[in-house]
Write a protein that holds these residues in place. Sequence first.
Motif, PDB file in Angstrom:
ATOM      1  N   ASN A 257      -4.354 -33.138  24.458  1.00  0.00           N
ATOM      2  CA  ASN A 257      -4.452 -32.323  25.673  1.00  0.00           C
ATOM      3  C   ASN A 257      -5.335 -31.099  25.446  1.00  0.00           C
ATOM      4  O   ASN A 257      -6.093 -30.705  26.343  1.00  0.00           O
ATOM      5  CB  ASN A 257      -3.063 -31.910  26.171  1.00  0.00           C
ATOM      6  N   ASP A 258      -5.263 -30.509  24.260  1.00  0.00           N
ATOM      7  CA  ASP A 258      -6.128 -29.357  23.948  1.00  0.00           C
ATOM      8  C   ASP A 258      -7.601 -29.766  23.992  1.00  0.00           C
ATOM      9  O   ASP A 258      -8.446 -29.033  24.518  1.00  0.00           O
ATOM     10  CB  ASP A 258      -5.787 -28.765  22.582  1.00  0.00           C
ATOM     11  N   LYS A 259      -7.901 -30.938  23.449  1.00  0.00           N
ATOM     12  CA  LYS A 259      -9.289 -31.424  23.471  1.00  0.00           C
ATOM     13  C   LYS A 259      -9.759 -31.678  24.902  1.00  0.00           C
ATOM     14  O   LYS A 259     -10.885 -31.369  25.257  1.00  0.00           O
ATOM     15  CB  LYS A 259      -9.416 -32.712  22.636  1.00  0.00           C
ATOM     16  N   ILE A 260      -8.865 -32.257  25.710  1.00  0.00           N
ATOM     17  CA  ILE A 260      -9.209 -32.529  27.114  1.00  0.00           C
ATOM     18  C   ILE A 260      -9.466 -31.216  27.852  1.00  0.00           C
ATOM     19  O   ILE A 260     -10.460 -31.087  28.585  1.00  0.00           O
ATOM     20  CB  ILE A 260      -8.093 -33.357  27.798  1.00  0.00           C
ATOM     21  N   LYS A 261      -8.610 -30.246  27.647  1.00  0.00           N
ATOM     22  CA  LYS A 261      -8.786 -28.936  28.304  1.00  0.00           C
ATOM     23  C   LYS A 261     -10.095 -28.279  27.877  1.00  0.00           C
ATOM     24  O   LYS A 261     -10.783 -27.653  28.687  1.00  0.00           O
ATOM     25  CB  LYS A 261      -7.604 -28.021  27.984  1.00  0.00           C
ATOM     26  N   LYS A 262     -10.435 -28.433  26.594  1.00  0.00           N
ATOM     27  CA  LYS A 262     -11.690 -27.859  26.098  1.00  0.00           C
ATOM     28  C   LYS A 262     -12.880 -28.541  26.768  1.00  0.00           C
ATOM     29  O   LYS A 262     -13.839 -27.884  27.174  1.00  0.00           O
ATOM     30  CB  LYS A 262     -11.776 -27.978  24.574  1.00  0.00           C
TER      31      LYS A 262
END
Length: 184
Positions: free
Chosen positions: A135-140
């Motif tokens: 999810n952190d990668k997607i948000k980035k």
Amino acid sequence: MSEVVKEFKNSVEKSISFYKEELKGVRTGRASVAMFENIKVDYYGTPTPLTGVASLSAPEPRLVTISPWDASQIPAIEKAIQNSQMGFNPSNDGKIIRVPFPQLTEERRKELVKIVKKMGEDAKVAIRNERRDANDKIKKQEKDKEISEDDAKKLQDDVQKGTDNAVKKIDEITALKEKEVMEI
């Protein structure tokens, strides 16, 4: 499917596989050669898997026999089994090591179920950590305008579905192992 979701699914599969391997080490009342897979023997100064220095078999439900390829390794193999903290007491006749599996007490079974549940919780935590990373990668990616807000939402939904499925799978594996421990 995005690269992030693929990475997430691969990581989750690895976590589930690791959990299954870890569970093989949990002793039930039934003899299993898989329980000895993680034991390392000091083979001429090199830690070597037990399966690399001997052949293992379970000729009876409560007995594992270990046939070392080099009889001079019997003391090292016995020491490795005793140091494994699995509670086994191996004996040998100079050629073969016999490892009897004692009947489990009700108290020990309950203890093992607690251990299995803790291992299951640890596996679920690992999967949730994978979800957080994905999810952190997607948000980035969304922040960097690589993907749209709608795409980010869809990918996060995919990651959540994968997490839910993996947690369900862990629960099923845990329940099977608990049943196995309590039945024998």
